[in-house]
Design a protein around this motif. Structure first.
Motif, PDB file in Angstrom:
ATOM      1  N   LEU A   1      43.315  42.558  42.128  1.00 51.03           N
ATOM      2  CA  LEU A   1      42.272  43.502  42.525  1.00 51.03           C
ATOM      3  C   LEU A   1      42.300  44.739  41.635  1.00 51.03           C
ATOM      4  CD1 LEU A   1      40.001  44.327  44.433  1.00 51.03           C
ATOM      5  CD2 LEU A   1      41.732  45.190  46.019  1.00 51.03           C
ATOM      6  N   ASN A   2      43.474  45.194  41.299  1.00 51.25           N
ATOM      7  CA  ASN A   2      43.592  46.353  40.410  1.00 51.25           C
ATOM      8  C   ASN A   2      42.997  46.055  39.036  1.00 51.25           C
ATOM      9  OD1 ASN A   2      44.618  49.009  39.611  1.00 51.25           O
ATOM     10  ND2 ASN A   2      46.048  47.844  38.355  1.00 51.25           N
TER      11      ASN A   2
ATOM     12  N   TYR B   1      45.438  45.868  53.059  1.00 48.31           N
ATOM     13  CA  TYR B   1      46.823  45.431  52.875  1.00 48.31           C
ATOM     14  C   TYR B   1      47.573  45.396  54.200  1.00 48.31           C
ATOM     15  CZ  TYR B   1      46.171  46.008  47.821  1.00 48.31           C
ATOM     16  OH  TYR B   1      45.728  45.899  46.532  1.00 48.31           O
TER      17      TYR B   1
ATOM     18  N   MET C   1      42.296  52.222  43.129  1.00 41.71           N
ATOM     19  CA  MET C   1      43.626  51.641  43.286  1.00 41.71           C
ATOM     20  C   MET C   1      44.730  52.625  42.891  1.00 41.71           C
ATOM     21  SD  MET C   1      43.075  48.609  44.473  1.00 41.71           S
ATOM     22  CE  MET C   1      44.462  47.539  44.129  1.00 41.71           C
TER      23      MET C   1
ATOM     24  N   VAL D   1      45.992  54.176  46.069  1.00 38.37           N
ATOM     25  CA  VAL D   1      46.478  53.309  47.142  1.00 38.37           C
ATOM     26  C   VAL D   1      47.949  53.617  47.420  1.00 38.37           C
ATOM     27  CG1 VAL D   1      47.061  50.916  47.705  1.00 38.37           C
ATOM     28  CG2 VAL D   1      44.831  51.460  46.743  1.00 38.37           C
TER      29      VAL D   1
ATOM     30  N   VAL E   1      40.292  39.232  49.789  1.00 38.04           N
ATOM     31  CA  VAL E   1      39.627  40.523  49.560  1.00 38.04           C
ATOM     32  C   VAL E   1      38.175  40.536  50.022  1.00 38.04           C
ATOM     33  CG1 VAL E   1      38.938  42.207  47.802  1.00 38.04           C
ATOM     34  CG2 VAL E   1      41.163  41.081  47.641  1.00 38.04           C
TER      35      VAL E   1
ATOM     36  N   LEU F   1      33.820  52.366  47.363  1.00 35.29           N
ATOM     37  CA  LEU F   1      35.119  51.842  47.800  1.00 35.29           C
ATOM     38  C   LEU F   1      36.171  52.939  47.721  1.00 35.29           C
ATOM     39  CD1 LEU F   1      36.823  49.369  48.660  1.00 35.29           C
ATOM     40  CD2 LEU F   1      37.231  48.951  46.221  1.00 35.29           C
TER      41      LEU F   1
ATOM     42  N   LEU G   1      36.331  43.530  52.153  1.00 36.58           N
ATOM     43  CA  LEU G   1      35.788  44.559  51.258  1.00 36.58           C
ATOM     44  C   LEU G   1      34.520  44.133  50.521  1.00 36.58           C
ATOM     45  CD1 LEU G   1      39.106  45.844  49.594  1.00 36.58           C
ATOM     46  CD2 LEU G   1      38.026  46.607  51.722  1.00 36.58           C
TER      47      LEU G   1
ATOM     48  N   HIS H   1      47.190  42.463  45.058  1.00 35.85           N
ATOM     49  CA  HIS H   1      47.120  43.843  44.571  1.00 35.85           C
ATOM     50  C   HIS H   1      46.930  43.888  43.049  1.00 35.85           C
ATOM     51  CE1 HIS H   1      48.116  48.084  44.068  1.00 35.85           C
ATOM     52  NE2 HIS H   1      49.008  47.722  43.160  1.00 35.85           N
TER      53      HIS H   1
ATOM     54  N   GLU I   1      40.449  52.250  52.310  1.00 38.77           N
ATOM     55  CA  GLU I   1      39.954  50.936  52.740  1.00 38.77           C
ATOM     56  C   GLU I   1      40.830  49.822  52.176  1.00 38.77           C
ATOM     57  OE1 GLU I   1      35.193  51.726  53.139  1.00 38.77           O
ATOM     58  OE2 GLU I   1      36.094  51.847  51.144  1.00 38.77           O
ATOM     59  N   VAL I   2      41.339  50.019  50.961  1.00 39.35           N
ATOM     60  CA  VAL I   2      42.258  49.040  50.375  1.00 39.35           C
ATOM     61  C   VAL I   2      43.585  49.056  51.143  1.00 39.35           C
ATOM     62  CG1 VAL I   2      43.468  48.301  48.291  1.00 39.35           C
ATOM     63  CG2 VAL I   2      41.178  49.312  48.110  1.00 39.35           C
TER      64      VAL I   2
END
Length: 435
Positions: free
Chosen positions: A156-157, A129, A174, A177, A108, A120, A112, A153, A124-125
């Motif tokens: 990060l969430n 991925y 998120m 996403v 990540v 953010l 990012l 995922h 961008e996420v």
């Protein structure tokens, strides 16, 4: 008014003002609870006015988030340093924390990390991925497994959800996403798999052949107990003789080994309250354990195998492990020294592969490629196929009934299960067909 004055003119909008700083660049000034805030906005003046009204409205409703230059990378470092708290605001275990830090640092941060946390975007996420999913090595194979990408995922969430709870961001991006990684059915690691994988399964004959192949190995008693109880590797290797109740024929699971970079190998309580449990033992398994204990007592007393002697007065050291490390040549037997869990799994895999290869060369029936962790799934499957209630099986192996049932449904059903279903359907059909 000159162009210069026009560029720096201030326009008042209630409790806020807009100061033009350049072409389509505006500085928004406003107050919330008496405090002054400034935000730079890029876009048209009409959009700047809408943004200012939004900020003022959030101030009125208590949803205002103070502007910050904190980056995604800086917040990740802060979250990890705090122990990666989740929804329950509790720190995770050290091994889990190290895994979280590795996932975010490797996958990540490079893409990012430099972005401001408050800027953010979900897109961008999504791009991150896509980038990770498309990475391939020289042979064209993907570099990152689907399960690893799914773990990225999830972590990060959790990280960004904590930022939202702390008021650092207005909303977790998120939630928007769209490229959510699919874990498929791949597993990263023998012990990391845990309840997320129930294994392909072996029938009774295949399992007996596999276990018999370990009979002359120091792994044998652990393999037998794993197949007979469904306990996890790190739980089994942490067992002490005081956990065995011979009269009640039970085994108490109350701790497990944890292998971390920071602390090395250390003991911890089971992962959940379900993990703290008492398991009933069958007579054959209990007999096997008593023979292993007798072997340890003979080592302590210096008595060779064979002669019948009364060992009841021979006491093992306090905290003696059931399955301690095998001493190196020239070393004394240390009954409190643990086996290395990862090395144990590797040794099991090597011997299991060797047994499969031997069967193939001899043109004898073989069995599926089996990891040590699969014995847990094989045990669960056998009980479920036998009609034991899900909640009873889950309690025995220290698992969530919903997770156990979901994974049992995902795996290939055993021949025994298919035969049971066929028999049940035949009985039903004979009832309404009158045959």
């Amino acid at each position: 008014m000159t162009d210069k004055n026009a560029r720096h003119s201030k326009r008042s909008y209630g409790d806020g003002s807009i100061d033009q700083r350049g072409e389509d660049v505006y500085r928004l000034r406003y107050r919330v609870d008496g405090r002054r805030f400034t935000k730079t906005f890029k876009g048209k003046l009409t959009d700047a006015r809408k943004e200012l009204r939004r900020l003022l409205r959030e101030g009125d409703t208590g949803d205002h988030v103070e502007p910050s230059k904190l980056t995604v990378g800086q917040w990740i470092d802060t979250w990890i340093a705090a122990g990666a708290p989740g929804r329950r605001k509790k720190k995770v275990g050290q091994k889990t924390l190290e895994r979280y830090e590795e996932l975010l640092r490797v996958h990540v941060k490079p893409k990012l990390g430099a972005i401001r946390l408050q800027k953010l975007q979900a897109t961008e996420v999504d791009r991150l991925y896509t980038h990770l999913d498309e990475l391939v090595d020289e042979s064209g194979d993907r570099q990152i497994a689907p399960m690893t990408l799914h773990h990225v995922h999830v972590v990060l969430n959790s990280c960004l959800s904590t930022a939202e709870r702390k008021g650092l961001i207005l909303a977790n991006p998120m939630r928007r996403v769209e490229q959510v990684p699919n874990p498929q059915e791949q597993i990263l690691d023998d012990e990391e798999a845990d309840a997320d994988d129930i294994g392909e399964g072996l029938d009774d004959v295949e399992l007996a052949r596999l276990i018999a192949g370990f009979e002359r190995s120091s792994l044998y008693p652990v393999v037998v107990l794993a197949a007979a109880t469904g306990a996890r590797r790190n739980e089994l290797l942490a067992l002490r003789w005081i956990n065995l109740d011979i009269d009640k024929k039970t085994l108490r699971i109350e701790r497990a080994w944890e292998q971390t970079k920071k602390f090395g190998l250390r003991l911890k309580p089971p992962k959940t309250k379900r993990g703290l449990r008492t398991i009933e033992l069958d007579d054959a398994t209990l007999t096997m354990l008593l023979k292993e204990k007798e072997r340890h007592q003979r080592i302590i007393a210096g008595i060779p195998d064979g002669p019948h002697v009364d060992l009841s007065l021979i006491k093992l050291p306090a905290g003696a492990l059931m399955f301690p490390a095998v001493p190196e040549p020239g070393e004394d037997f240390d009954f409190t020294k643990p086996r290395n869990p990862r090395n144990f799994s590797k040794e099991f895999a090597r011997r299991a592969d060797h047994l499969r290869e031997q069967a193939r060369k001899a043109e004898l029936p073989s069995f599926a490629k089996t990891r040590f962790h699969d014995l847990r799934g094989i045990h669960s499957t056998a009980l479920l196929d036998a009609g034991i209630p899900v909640h009873t099986v889950a309690q025995r192996i220290g698992d969530d009934p919903a997770v156990l049932l979901r994974n049992y449904a995902k795996r290939k059903r055993s021949k025994k299960a298919n035969q049971s279903v066929a028999a049940a359907i035949a009985a039903i059909a004979s009832g309404f067909l009158g045959k």
